[in-house]
Write an enzyme that holds these catalytic residues in place. Structure first.
Site, mmCIF file in Angstrom:
data_model
loop_
_atom_site.group_PDB
_atom_site.id
_atom_site.type_symbol
_atom_site.label_atom_id
_atom_site.label_comp_id
_atom_site.label_asym_id
_atom_site.label_seq_id
_atom_site.Cartn_x
_atom_site.Cartn_y
_atom_site.Cartn_z
ATOM 1 N N GLU A 104 0.832 -1.197 0.000
ATOM 2 C CA GLU A 104 0.000 0.000 0.000
ATOM 3 C C GLU A 104 0.871 1.253 0.000
ATOM 4 O O GLU A 104 1.954 1.275 0.574
ATOM 5 C CB GLU A 104 -0.964 0.005 1.186
ATOM 6 C CG GLU A 104 -0.333 0.018 2.566
ATOM 7 C CD GLU A 104 -1.387 0.084 3.669
ATOM 8 O OE1 GLU A 104 -1.704 1.209 4.121
ATOM 9 O OE2 GLU A 104 -1.881 -0.979 4.090
ATOM 10 N N ASP A 133 -3.688 3.943 0.339
ATOM 11 C CA ASP A 133 -3.932 4.327 1.724
ATOM 12 C C ASP A 133 -4.356 5.799 1.790
ATOM 13 O O ASP A 133 -4.015 6.595 0.917
ATOM 14 C CB ASP A 133 -2.651 4.117 2.540
ATOM 15 C CG ASP A 133 -2.878 4.243 4.034
ATOM 16 O OD1 ASP A 133 -4.046 4.208 4.473
ATOM 17 O OD2 ASP A 133 -1.889 4.371 4.769
ATOM 18 N N GLU A 190 -10.321 3.094 8.036
ATOM 19 C CA GLU A 190 -9.286 3.074 9.057
ATOM 20 C C GLU A 190 -9.506 4.186 10.069
ATOM 21 O O GLU A 190 -10.247 5.142 9.825
ATOM 22 C CB GLU A 190 -7.897 3.199 8.423
ATOM 23 C CG GLU A 190 -7.698 4.415 7.549
ATOM 24 C CD GLU A 190 -6.338 4.438 6.870
ATOM 25 O OE1 GLU A 190 -5.487 3.596 7.188
ATOM 26 O OE2 GLU A 190 -6.123 5.323 6.021
#
Length: 247
Positions: A104, A133, A190
């Site tokens: 990522e 990300d 996240e």
């Protein structure tokens, strides 16, 4: 390296462990990255990859049927096939399955788009998973997504924070999730820190989540996560209205 899990909360399975950079005294990644220069960037990036794979192997990460997610610096990769040799050699030496490695990159690093696309295509052809990300917080975005569809997109935590109190954020997230799923991309939210944030994400159809609410990063170990249930507490009228639109 510290490891933090990415959970498939709906199916109660481990999706991945992200390898996170930490200093010798537990310093955060920012402290270490501030010391990276043009002179040491390549060696630093290579060392991070090797350390992540070696530690993941020692911790039997692959036995969890989870991916090892490794952050990489696109500007450290001068030529994808040449720069990936040590990664492949380390995987072969340790016995870690290449198909369980996910690379990522963060949007926050300005990088030439053609160069980045070359890396991502090369990694995919070699059997690695790819992920963006902090999507929505940096230089890359919809233009990159229109030219390359990674396996995973991690939505920036700025969109997640206090989403339970923001119908605007809930609407934006709902449309992002729907778009990414239509493109065949798995979505990770996240930075989840509260039960209320989890409840909204769960109701908006998000399966993959990461954050302190589930587990904090653990240095050189795989933390046991907290598997939450959907709260029975009622949501606000504003949340209810937005969630009804998501059905």
């Amino acid at each position: 390296m510290a490891f933090q899990p990415i959970l498939d909360v709906r199916n109660k399975r481990m999706f991945a462990y992200e390898a996170l950079l930490r200093g010798a005294e537990g310093e955060g990644a920012g402290v270490i990255l501030s010391q990276v220069t043009d002179a040491n960037r390549y060696a630093f990036d290579q060392k991070c990859r090797v350390t992540a794979i070696e530690l993941a192997t020692a911790l039997d990460l692959a036995e969890h049927n989870a991916y090892l997610s490794i952050n990489f610096l696109p500007n450290a990769v001068y030529e994808p096939k040449a720069c990936i040799k040590l990664t492949l050699e380390t995987a072969m030496r340790t016995g870690f399955p290449v198909e369980r490695i996910m690379f990522e990159f963060t949007e926050s690093e300005r990088v030439d788009t053609a160069h980045l696309l070359n890396i991502l295509h090369a990694y995919r052809n070699l059997g690695f998973k790819t992920a963006i990300d902090d999507f929505g917080a940096g230089y890359a975005g919809l233009d990159l997504l229109s030219r390359f569809q990674p396996d995973v997109v991690k939505l920036d935590m700025g969109l997640i924070r206090d989403i339970d109190g923001s119908p605007v954020k809930a609407t934006m997230l709902r449309h992002n999730v729907r778009m990414l799923h239509d493109l065949g991309i798995e979505v990770v939210c996240e930075g989840v820190e509260t039960q209320a944030e989890f409840d909204v994400l769960h109701d908006l159809g998000v399966d993959l989540m990461q954050g302190y609410f589930f587990a904090k990063p653990a240095i050189a170990s795989l933390p046991e996560p907290h598997w939450p249930a959907r709260s029975s507490l009622p949501v606000s009228e504003a949340q209810r209205s937005d969630l009804d639109l998501a059905v």
